[in-house]
Scaffold this motif. Structure first.
Motif, PDB file in Angstrom:
ATOM      1  N   SER A 130       5.240   4.132  17.234  1.00 34.32           N
ATOM      2  CA  SER A 130       6.266   3.143  17.556  1.00 34.32           C
ATOM      3  C   SER A 130       6.395   2.116  16.440  1.00 34.32           C
ATOM      4  CB  SER A 130       5.906   2.431  18.859  1.00 34.32           C
ATOM      5  OG  SER A 130       5.048   1.353  18.595  1.00 34.32           O
ATOM      6  N   ALA A 131       7.605   1.584  16.323  1.00 36.45           N
ATOM      7  CA  ALA A 131       7.897   0.616  15.277  1.00 36.45           C
ATOM      8  C   ALA A 131       6.999  -0.610  15.382  1.00 36.45           C
ATOM      9  CB  ALA A 131       9.364   0.212  15.366  1.00 36.45           C
ATOM     10  N   ALA A 132       6.524  -0.899  16.589  1.00 32.86           N
ATOM     11  CA  ALA A 132       5.720  -2.102  16.780  1.00 32.86           C
ATOM     12  C   ALA A 132       4.434  -2.089  15.960  1.00 32.86           C
ATOM     13  CB  ALA A 132       5.388  -2.266  18.268  1.00 32.86           C
ATOM     14  N   ILE A 133       3.902  -0.904  15.663  1.00 32.79           N
ATOM     15  CA  ILE A 133       2.670  -0.865  14.879  1.00 32.79           C
ATOM     16  C   ILE A 133       2.968  -0.690  13.401  1.00 32.79           C
ATOM     17  CG2 ILE A 133       1.484   0.165  16.846  1.00 32.79           C
ATOM     18  CD1 ILE A 133       1.164   2.700  15.193  1.00 32.79           C
ATOM     19  N   PHE A 138       1.012  -0.872   8.024  1.00 29.70           N
ATOM     20  CA  PHE A 138       1.526  -0.937   6.651  1.00 29.70           C
ATOM     21  C   PHE A 138       0.691  -1.913   5.821  1.00 29.70           C
ATOM     22  CE2 PHE A 138       4.304  -3.279   3.718  1.00 29.70           C
ATOM     23  CZ  PHE A 138       5.041  -2.299   3.076  1.00 29.70           C
ATOM     24  N   GLU A 139       0.469  -3.095   6.370  1.00 32.62           N
ATOM     25  CA  GLU A 139      -0.312  -4.104   5.635  1.00 32.62           C
ATOM     26  C   GLU A 139      -1.759  -3.664   5.468  1.00 32.62           C
ATOM     27  OE1 GLU A 139       0.497  -7.593   7.933  1.00 32.62           O
ATOM     28  OE2 GLU A 139       2.287  -8.085   6.741  1.00 32.62           O
ATOM     29  N   PHE A 140      -2.286  -3.050   6.522  1.00 30.43           N
ATOM     30  CA  PHE A 140      -3.683  -2.620   6.467  1.00 30.43           C
ATOM     31  C   PHE A 140      -3.905  -1.557   5.385  1.00 30.43           C
ATOM     32  CE2 PHE A 140      -7.146   0.173   7.653  1.00 30.43           C
ATOM     33  CZ  PHE A 140      -8.179  -0.729   7.856  1.00 30.43           C
ATOM     34  N   VAL A 141      -3.044  -0.548   5.349  1.00 26.09           N
ATOM     35  CA  VAL A 141      -3.289   0.538   4.383  1.00 26.09           C
ATOM     36  C   VAL A 141      -3.090   0.044   2.953  1.00 26.09           C
ATOM     37  CG1 VAL A 141      -2.757   2.430   5.961  1.00 26.09           C
ATOM     38  CG2 VAL A 141      -0.943   1.515   4.512  1.00 26.09           C
ATOM     39  N   ASN A 142      -2.183  -0.906   2.769  1.00 28.12           N
ATOM     40  CA  ASN A 142      -1.998  -1.414   1.415  1.00 28.12           C
ATOM     41  C   ASN A 142      -3.145  -2.312   0.975  1.00 28.12           C
ATOM     42  OD1 ASN A 142       0.455  -0.319   0.144  1.00 28.12           O
ATOM     43  ND2 ASN A 142       1.445  -1.100   1.991  1.00 28.12           N
ATOM     44  N   PHE A 168       0.944   2.593  -0.447  1.00 21.73           N
ATOM     45  CA  PHE A 168       0.128   3.569   0.278  1.00 21.73           C
ATOM     46  C   PHE A 168       0.781   4.165   1.517  1.00 21.73           C
ATOM     47  CE2 PHE A 168      -2.770   1.506  -2.531  1.00 21.73           C
ATOM     48  CZ  PHE A 168      -3.554   2.553  -2.958  1.00 21.73           C
ATOM     49  N   MET A 169       1.888   3.577   2.010  1.00 21.66           N
ATOM     50  CA  MET A 169       2.578   4.228   3.119  1.00 21.66           C
ATOM     51  C   MET A 169       3.639   5.161   2.560  1.00 21.66           C
ATOM     52  SD  MET A 169       5.085   2.955   6.167  1.00 21.66           S
ATOM     53  CE  MET A 169       6.551   3.324   5.226  1.00 21.66           C
ATOM     54  N   ILE A 170       3.529   6.444   2.879  1.00 23.68           N
ATOM     55  CA  ILE A 170       4.555   7.395   2.484  1.00 23.68           C
ATOM     56  C   ILE A 170       5.283   7.830   3.739  1.00 23.68           C
ATOM     57  CG2 ILE A 170       5.066   9.608   1.410  1.00 23.68           C
ATOM     58  CD1 ILE A 170       1.725   8.117   0.739  1.00 23.68           C
ATOM     59  N   ARG A 171       6.549   7.452   3.832  1.00 24.32           N
ATOM     60  CA  ARG A 171       7.311   7.815   5.024  1.00 24.32           C
ATOM     61  C   ARG A 171       7.916   9.189   4.796  1.00 24.32           C
ATOM     62  NH1 ARG A 171      10.227   3.572   8.274  1.00 24.32           N
ATOM     63  NH2 ARG A 171      11.121   2.784   6.347  1.00 24.32           N
ATOM     64  N   THR A 172       7.544  10.146   5.660  1.00 21.23           N
ATOM     65  CA  THR A 172       8.167  11.467   5.588  1.00 21.23           C
ATOM     66  C   THR A 172       9.151  11.637   6.736  1.00 21.23           C
ATOM     67  OG1 THR A 172       6.397  12.437   6.892  1.00 21.23           O
ATOM     68  CG2 THR A 172       6.139  12.504   4.514  1.00 21.23           C
ATOM     69  N   GLY A 173       9.272  10.616   7.598  1.00 24.90           N
ATOM     70  CA  GLY A 173      10.174  10.669   8.752  1.00 24.90           C
ATOM     71  C   GLY A 173      11.584  10.226   8.389  1.00 24.90           C
ATOM     72  N   TYR A 174      11.943   8.996   8.764  1.00 27.88           N
ATOM     73  CA  TYR A 174      13.313   8.528   8.578  1.00 27.88           C
ATOM     74  C   TYR A 174      13.338   7.030   8.830  1.00 27.88           C
ATOM     75  CZ  TYR A 174      12.900   8.698  13.611  1.00 27.88           C
ATOM     76  OH  TYR A 174      12.454   8.496  14.893  1.00 27.88           O
ATOM     77  N   THR A 175      14.369   6.339   8.365  1.00 25.01           N
ATOM     78  CA  THR A 175      14.583   4.963   8.797  1.00 25.01           C
ATOM     79  C   THR A 175      15.575   4.983   9.951  1.00 25.01           C
ATOM     80  OG1 THR A 175      16.431   4.533   7.314  1.00 25.01           O
ATOM     81  CG2 THR A 175      14.241   4.048   6.466  1.00 25.01           C
TER      82      THR A 175
END
Lengths: 450, 288
Positions: A130-133, A138-142, A168-175
């Motif tokens: 979910s978008a809420a996390i 994102f901040e944690f992985v970076n 470090f976040m690679i989005r393979t989904g979609y916006t």
């Protein structure tokens, strides 16, 4: 006497509300104490080339219980199918997958991600729903420099205005807005709509989906005459439906999962299906929604939606994959399963590019940029410099199934592809610089002009 | 103007349909709370279990009426077991009993997720109740009218039970003063057992009926519990007539306010609750 009873009553009311509000915390407390679901997958045996490389430790996190369990379960199904097809081995490295349940709760999710990174020392994270996390992870992985392959989280900003802070976040989904940009123009050009009412989830995922549609629809000259927002878990849409302006040409409905099922049911019931055509993002008619409702043709046939995926696309890569998926799981695949499988394909491609080396996490995360897969379940897909995918967007029309379009396909309806927009990026046809100068999409942007 | 009349009439009917469903779940919850003084937090899970069981049996037998019974009866039996073997051990310890019901809720919710998965499921409506009818210039689902009818019938039945039968008199007496009821030689344990079973059965039946209206999916249990709590706060604990009035008004307020001011969904639902708690904590018809 009356006063004591009154106080008692208030006290009990307090217990009740404390209990209701406290339950997620309690669940979390229970879950923190132990590893709920840690599985190590069986090792593939048929591959003779047993390399001496260490296993690749993957931390997979998604919502397996709680209100988002539907989407989380589907996502995991897609990922499991990938691992199974690869027999637990990718690019010469055995996969060791540690699974964690986020319960659809942002705080639990962050705790679980921290556990995967700090305790299990995983090489790469996959998942998130979910978008809420989105932002916290994102901040944690970076901060912690752990590559995260993200197949579902759709917040626009993570790969747009925040792209500069991201490695470090690679989005393979979609916006959220990505697939609705083409739909806005197409609805104006091909369906001839001029005035549209939008209705959708009152949180960022709904806002951004509606905004993407509105931006391009109004760019062509159309008007969004009213934007209606509803809370998650709205039991009854009839009051909102009676507020819809019958003089509009169509309704754009940004719903998915259980909400889409009730919405479609009630939209037909009040007789709107014959008056106002429906369009929407992929979630409105995706396969588990079609499966979940007590629908007739009258409820669903003729709805136009925009998606990166259609289970019945005739292209070879989709057809082969859907056939294998149905044979293996018995269920028709939906977008979420295809996304998770595709995330696995990207992980594999990145490993091949680095020769299986993940020791330099930054270099490994960078390896995803420019990767292109031509035969993914979605069709061709490529990761751009902002670590967001560029893919084909299909305009789909819900149609009755006469002959099974894919072997084993049993649903009475399918999302038939009627138009393809190739190579759609998150910025659509806009200039990236100009796009980012504009205010970010939100609840009230673009504003209602009608 | 016809459209004005039809606007209000459609809000009225839609509101009553939702209200009927809220009444089915809220009345059992209210009875248990009024009589035993405990908040049964497993109530929403009972509802959802009824919905899932009805759908499962419908898939086997393809019969709507049997499916409704399948939703009600096993849940009623479950309620009986919960009272007899769990709640009774902690009689008088209300906080412990409430915590126990949370535990039952969590266990049931996880079991349902394990058995039926996360997919949304819907109970198919029989052809008689499918579709919609036109009234003036709007359409309303036949199933909604059916729900209103069920609500009225169950409401009348409960009213008759409460005010005209001797067991009803015992229940009313138990709500007012449990110790006195014991004192005159009535076996209150049996009354408790019957009421918890009955409340659970109503929740299960509500779930079965609601399965064709709201569907069934993980998380619905929490929503239903919340609505039940609202019904009790507004209606007053232990009062069936209060629950009926509260459920109908909540359904109506929800519909009208969402049609006129869609941005205030939760405000319009909870503002009355806050007002009641502040100025009339015993609710509309709750006994002091």
């Amino acid at each position: 006497m009356a006063d004591i009873a009154r106080r008692e009553f208030i006290k009990k009311g307090f217990y009740a509300s404390a209990a209701v509000l406290g339950t997620p915390l309690l669940l979390q407390a229970c879950a923190d104490g132990e590893v709920v679901s840690t599985t190590t997958l069986p090792v593939g045996t048929t591959v003779p080339d047993t390399t001496t490389a260490a296993p690749l430790k993957v931390g997979y996190f998604t919502a397996l219980t709680g209100p988002l369990a539907l989407g989380g379960g589907e996502q995991k199904l897609g990922w499991d199918f990938f691992v199974e097809e690869r027999q637990g081995q990718v690019s010469g490295r055995l996969l060791e997958v540690v699974v964690e349940d986020t319960e659809g709760n942002p705080e639990v999710a962050l705790t679980k991600v921290r556990k995967l990174v700090q305790q299990d020392a995983v090489d790469v994270l996959i998942g998130g729903l979910s978008a809420a996390i989105g932002l916290p992870v994102f901040e944690f992985v970076n901060e912690n420099e752990v590559p995260w392959v993200s197949p579902s989280i759709a917040n626009d900003q993570l790969t747009q205005r925040l792209a500069g802070q991201n490695r470090f976040m690679i989005r393979t989904g979609y916006t959220a807005s990505q697939q609705n940009h083409p739909l806005g123009e197409w609805a104006y050009d091909e369906l001839g709509y001029r005035n549209v009412v939008t209705i959708g989830f009152d949180f960022p995922f709904g806002w951004e989906q509606v905004a993407g549609f509105q931006r391009t629809f109004e760019g062509r000259g159309g008007t969004v005459v009213n934007k209606i927002w509803t809370e998650l878990g709205t039991p009854d849409y009839s009051p909102f439906l009676s507020g819809i302006d019958r003089d509009a040409d169509a309704v754009f409905a940004a719903y998915s999962s259980a909400s889409a099922v009730s919405f479609l049911q009630q939209y037909q019931e009040v007789g709107l299906r014959n008056e106002l055509p429906l369009i929407g993002p992929f979630g409105l008619t995706y396969e588990s929604v079609l499966r979940g409702g007590d629908f007739t043709d009258d409820h669903v046939v003729g709805i136009h939606t925009a998606s990166r995926f259609s289970a019945v696309h005739p292209q070879v890569s989709t057809r082969d994959w859907a056939t294998r998926f149905i044979a293996e799981t018995g269920d028709e695949p939906a977008d979420t399963m295809a996304d998770a499988y595709t995330a696995g394909r990207f992980l594999e491609a990145a490993l091949e590019k680095t020769g299986g080396d993940t020791s330099d996490a930054g270099a490994f995360a960078d390896a995803f940029i420019g990767l292109r897969i031509d035969d993914s379940p979605l069709g061709p897909i490529e990761i751009d410099e902002d670590r967001n995918p560029v893919f084909n967007v299909y305009i789909r029309r819900t149609s009755s199934v006469e002959e099974p379009p894919v072997p084993g396909y049993e649903l009475p309806w399918m999302n038939e592809v009627v138009e393809t927009f190739e190579g759609v990026s998150q910025y659509w046809t806009f200039d990236k610089g100009e796009y980012l100068e504009e205010p970010a999409y939100g609840r009230d942007y673009p504003p209602v002009s009608g | 103007m016809a459209t004005d009349i039809s606007f209000w009439l459609s809000q009225l009917l839609n509101g009553l349909a939702l209200g009927a469903l809220l009444f089915l779940v809220g009345s059992g919850f209210s009875l248990i709370m009024g009589l035993m003084g405990i908040v049964n937090l497993a109530h929403g899970a009972f509802y959802l279990l009824g919905a899932y069981l009805a759908i499962a049996l419908y898939e086997l037998l393809d019969n709507f009426v049997l499916a409704l019974l399948a939703g009600a009866i096993p849940v009623l039996a479950l309620g009986m077991g919960v009272e007899r073997y769990m709640l009774r051990r902690f009689r008088g310890q209300e906080l412990v009993q409430v915590l126990l019901t949370i535990g039952i809720w969590i266990v049931l919710a996880d079991m349902m997720l394990a058995i039926w998965g996360g997919d949304v499921r819907t109970l198919p409506r029989p052809s008689m109740l499918a579709g919609s009818v036109g009234i003036i210039d709007f359409r309303i689902g036949v199933y909604r009218l059916f729900l209103i009818a069920v609500g009225v019938v169950v409401g009348l039945g409960l009213w008759f039970f409460e005010s005209r039968t001797s067991l009803g008199a015992v229940v009313r007496a138990g709500v007012d003063d449990e110790e006195m009821v014991r004192g005159v030689g009535i076996n209150i344990d049996k009354v408790f057992l019957a009421m918890v079973a009955f409340g659970a059965g109503l929740a299960g039946a509500g779930g079965a009926l609601g399965g064709a209206f709201l569907g069934a999916f993980p998380g619905l249990d929490g929503d239903i519990l919340l609505y039940s709590i609202i019904v009790v706060i507004v209606g007053g604990r232990g009062s069936l007539v209060g629950a009926a009035i509260a459920a109908a008004s909540i359904g109506l307020v929800w519909n009208v306010s969402n049609a006129l001011f869609p941005e205030f969904t939760y405000f319009s639902l909870f503002a009355p609750v806050a007002l009641f708690l502040a100025f009339r904590p015993r609710g509309l018809l709750g006994r002091t």
